[in-house]
Design an enzyme around this catalytic site. Structure first.
Site, PDB file in Angstrom:
ATOM      1  N   CYS A   1      -9.010 -24.574  15.982  1.00  0.00           N
ATOM      2  CA  CYS A   1      -7.656 -24.351  15.475  1.00  0.00           C
ATOM      3  C   CYS A   1      -6.660 -24.762  16.562  1.00  0.00           C
ATOM      4  O   CYS A   1      -7.042 -24.999  17.704  1.00  0.00           O
ATOM      5  CB  CYS A   1      -7.468 -22.897  15.038  1.00  0.00           C
ATOM      6  SG  CYS A   1      -7.160 -21.732  16.372  1.00  0.00           S
TER       7      CYS A   1
ATOM      8  N   ASP B   1      -3.911   7.256  -3.295  1.00  0.00           N
ATOM      9  CA  ASP B   1      -5.258   7.820  -3.353  1.00  0.00           C
ATOM     10  C   ASP B   1      -5.576   8.516  -2.030  1.00  0.00           C
ATOM     11  O   ASP B   1      -4.942   8.257  -1.017  1.00  0.00           O
ATOM     12  CB  ASP B   1      -6.276   6.704  -3.621  1.00  0.00           C
ATOM     13  CG  ASP B   1      -6.131   5.549  -2.644  1.00  0.00           C
ATOM     14  OD1 ASP B   1      -5.124   4.810  -2.770  1.00  0.00           O
ATOM     15  OD2 ASP B   1      -6.975   5.391  -1.754  1.00  0.00           O
TER      16      ASP B   1
ATOM     17  N   ASP C   1       0.867  -1.182   0.000  1.00  0.00           N
ATOM     18  CA  ASP C   1       0.000   0.000   0.000  1.00  0.00           C
ATOM     19  C   ASP C   1       0.904   1.232   0.000  1.00  0.00           C
ATOM     20  O   ASP C   1       2.115   1.137   0.210  1.00  0.00           O
ATOM     21  CB  ASP C   1      -0.964  -0.038   1.200  1.00  0.00           C
ATOM     22  CG  ASP C   1      -2.197   0.830   0.960  1.00  0.00           C
ATOM     23  OD1 ASP C   1      -2.249   1.558  -0.054  1.00  0.00           O
ATOM     24  OD2 ASP C   1      -3.126   0.787   1.799  1.00  0.00           O
TER      25      ASP C   1
ATOM     26  N   CYS D   1     -13.899 -22.897  18.563  1.00  0.00           N
ATOM     27  CA  CYS D   1     -13.063 -23.058  17.380  1.00  0.00           C
ATOM     28  C   CYS D   1     -12.137 -24.237  17.640  1.00  0.00           C
ATOM     29  O   CYS D   1     -11.848 -24.551  18.797  1.00  0.00           O
ATOM     30  CB  CYS D   1     -12.245 -21.773  17.182  1.00  0.00           C
ATOM     31  SG  CYS D   1     -10.906 -21.922  15.980  1.00  0.00           S
TER      32      CYS D   1
HETATM   33  N1  GUN Z   1      -6.346   1.030   3.370  1.00  0.00           N
HETATM   34  C1  GUN Z   1      -7.546   1.189   3.955  1.00  0.00           C
HETATM   35  N2  GUN Z   1      -8.328   2.053   3.246  1.00  0.00           N
HETATM   36  C2  GUN Z   1      -7.587   2.439   2.182  1.00  0.00           C
HETATM   37  C3  GUN Z   1      -7.860   3.302   1.080  1.00  0.00           C
HETATM   38  O1  GUN Z   1      -8.927   3.887   0.932  1.00  0.00           O
HETATM   39  N3  GUN Z   1      -6.857   3.429   0.149  1.00  0.00           N
HETATM   40  C4  GUN Z   1      -5.657   2.774   0.268  1.00  0.00           C
HETATM   41  N4  GUN Z   1      -4.731   2.952  -0.666  1.00  0.00           N
HETATM   42  N5  GUN Z   1      -5.392   1.967   1.312  1.00  0.00           N
HETATM   43  C5  GUN Z   1      -6.355   1.800   2.245  1.00  0.00           C
HETATM   44 ZN    ZN Z   2      -9.152 -20.881  17.081  1.00  0.00          ZN
END
Ligand code: GUN
Ligand code: ZN
Length: 640
Positions: free
Chosen positions: A274, A122, A87, A272
């Protein structure tokens, strides 16, 4: 880069090819914090994750990490040799309002550190931002998107749809982002909706964005990392998810399940199986040191997410995603409300919904009546030729109804069973999916009764005379009778075949395919197996779902329908492949009948409208026109 294999609702089970690696979608990327990771990346890889997402901005801002990332690459930095998505720092923008890097620089940096899938910088406008702010920030996001889309690429690049909760802005953003040639499309700005349980708004945002993004590329839903929404988002055509929730929740002592979240302190049992939950009791977990507890909880949380993703993929494969979504909607009223939002969007979802599935239609509550399969059934009823017959309405009995009643529709009577799930089911088509393959409840609820009244009243208008069984007197239509055998007349196979073809392939298909046809029935079950016109076999009926499967002779007859009805047109260069019996790949489809749905029987023709083959469409008409990879039609018979 993206291929669709299975479909349900508007959801896709697919494969994303990323630099030589294959990711099964829907796919979940755990968020890796490059500075501090509760659960080691090695452990995450061992759990079976094929991809992770990390934040390139954190790496960029930290001199040591940055130097190592540039020298070794991000895979080595994290110690992960699967797919690494990065990201851009947009999330920090949302949290702190600014970042110290230019949009161009951070995209370039992601590429330099060897990211497999990068993201533009963005601007995540939060929900409910005023329109002016949302518009202004979106303009900037789109400007950056255009700029980023121009760079020479060694990685896949993601363009993000923003626009806050304004429908028109989301639609505009999605249309623009879709034009720019990104490899992955994303829906952003929804984290606050997730955090505040505003799932109905989340669904609206997804729908407004998703509808304009087309079908050819995978769609990432940013920040939707809790398993309660996976099924619903996948049903709406979201393919990729990232989860930071597994770690954030663990830090707060919260235990994630697909049915909701629990405070560890409130749990007497760990529901669960796991490793973590088998090896520890709730009390033991609570008594551990904070760091140890957080690590174990993060592991359980991540496994709960993975389990749900796998359940979603299985549901896509077998065609039970609607059922899964309806079950999940019972976890919280906010999810139920979100499910109800879908009701208003059938016109977008229905074309994506396959016409037959591996699994049966289960009625699980009033919301099931709003599934596209029901709306589609009502549309398809109107395609059946009625020919001035009288309508006979019967109450439901054991399936097949014609056997329970020992009745068949005839030239005189159009006999229908009144169904609290599908409204009316004409006997001619009762064995066609989803009618035979559905399970309802014996005691209909109020919504079902209202639905049945409405559908019956509307359907009855097509007839001059209506006969109604005494048990259905409450419907208030037609002349009441007690004895169904009154309507026992010789059935007509031709009529039944024609109704089936009309119902499955559109009005007029019955006439084209089956005028003058006779049926051959199975000796064992007495069900129609094959249909002939003269000596020529024109179609077979598939036992499992009642689908009319045309032969080459049948395909030629269907071509009597005006272009482009029932057709998939392939480019000249693919002609020979198809004539050799190979599948039709989406990239060779140049035109098709817009009414084609996935799993429907189609006729494959060349650009001169010469028949090449018949087969089953694996994609909807829109998908076959848009996708560049994967099979559009699995051919069955080829012309010799
Ligand atoms: N991670 C959580 N929301 C967003 C978003 O709107 N844009 C981007 N690039 N990463 C995110
Ligand atoms: Zn678990």
């Amino acid at each position: 880069m993206f291929e669709i294999r299975y479909k349900d609702g508007a959801g896709r089970g697919g494969v994303l090819y990323v630099r030589g690696r294959r990711l099964q979608t829907p796919c979940l990327f755990p968020v890796i914090n490059p500075r501090h990771q509760v659960l080691s990346v090695r452990e995450i890889a061992e759990l079976g994750f094929e991809g992770v997402i990390t934040n390139s901005y954190i790496i960029y801002r930290d001199p040591e990490l940055r130097e190592r990332a540039l020298r070794q690459g991000v895979h080595k930095l994290l110690g992960f040799d699967g797919v690494v998505m990065t990201d851009s720092g947009s999330f920090q923008l949302y949290q702190y309002g600014s970042v110290e890097v230019s949009p161009g620089e951070i995209v370039g940096f992601q590429q330099e550190i060897g990211s497999d899938i990068g993201v533009i910088l963005d601007i995540p406008t939060p929900p409910d931002a005023d329109r002016e702010r949302a518009r202004r920030e979106l303009q900037e996001t789109l400007r950056r998107a255009r700029e980023a889309s121009q760079i020479e690429r060694r990685m896949l690049l993601t363009g993000t749809v923003q626009g806050s909760t304004h429908a028109a802005l989301r639609e505009h953003a999605a249309r623009e982002i879709a034009k720019l040639g990104f490899d992955v499309l994303a829906i952003g700005g929804v984290v606050p909706l997730m955090e505040e349980y505003r799932f109905a708004d989340l669904v609206r945002v997804i729908l407004h964005s998703r509808r304009m993004l087309g079908h050819a590329r995978p769609v990432h839903l940013f920040g939707a990392g809790h398993p309660v929404v996976f099924a619903l988002a996948a049903l709406l055509g979201c393919d990729l998810f990232d989860s930071a929730a597994y770690a954030l929740y663990a830090r707060d002592g919260r235990y994630i399940t697909a049915g909701g979240t629990f405070k560890l302190g409130q749990l007497r049992e760990l529901p669960c199986c796991c490793d973590v939950c088998v090896e520890h009791s709730a009390r033991e977990l609570l008594s551990l040191e904070k760091e140890q507890r957080e690590r174990l909880l993060a592991k359980h949380n991540l496994l709960a997410c993975l389990e749900e993703i796998k359940r979603v993929r299985q549901a896509l494969y077998e065609g039970s995603l609607w059922e899964l979504v309806e079950r999940r909607a019972r976890a919280h009223p906010a999810l139920l409300e979100a499910l109800r939002v879908l009701k208003g969007h059938t016109s977008w979802i229905e074309p994506q919904e396959p016409v037959t599935k591996r699994s049966a239609f289960f009625y699980l509550g009033p919301e099931s009546l709003s599934r596209p399969a029901v709306a589609r059934h009502l549309t398809r009823l109107s395609w059946i030729e009625l020919r001035g017959r009288e309508l006979v309405l019967l109450p439901e009995r054991e399936k097949p109804y014609s056997r329970s009643y020992r009745l068949e529709s005839s030239e005189l009577y159009h006999i229908c069973v009144v169904s609290p799930v599908f409204g009316v089911i004409p006997l001619e088509v009762e064995e066609s999916y989803p009618l035979t393959q559905h399970e309802g409840v014996a005691l209909p609820d109020g919504e079902q009764l209202a639905f049945v009244r409405r559908v019956v009243a509307e359907y009855a208008r097509n007839f001059l005379r209506v006969h109604c069984h005494a048990e259905l007197e409450f419907l208030g239509v037609g002349e009441v009778f007690d004895e169904p055998s009154l309507f026992r007349t010789a059935g007509s196979d031709e009529l039944k075949l024609r109704a089936l073809a009309d119902y499955q392939l559109g009005s007029g298909a019955g006439e084209a395919l089956f005028a003058g046809a006779r049926a051959e029935r199975s000796r064992r079950t007495n069900r129609i197996r094959r249909a002939f016109v003269g000596e020529e076999l024109v179609a077979t009926l598939r036992a499992s779902d009642g689908m009319v499967v045309p032969t080459i002779a049948g395909g030629l007859r269907l071509l009597r329908l005006p272009y482009p009805r029932c057709r998939v047109v392939v480019a000249q260069e693919a002609r020979e492949f198809v004539r050799q019996g190979k599948s039709v790949f989406a990239k060779f489809v140049t035109d098709c009948d817009p009414e084609i749905r996935a799993m429907q029987e189609v006729v494959v023709v060349d650009e001169e409208d010469e028949l090449l083959a018949t087969g089953t469409a694996l994609l909807s008409s829109q998908e076959m026109l848009e996708l560049e990879r994967g099979v559009a039609v699995k051919t069955r018979h080829r012309r010799r």
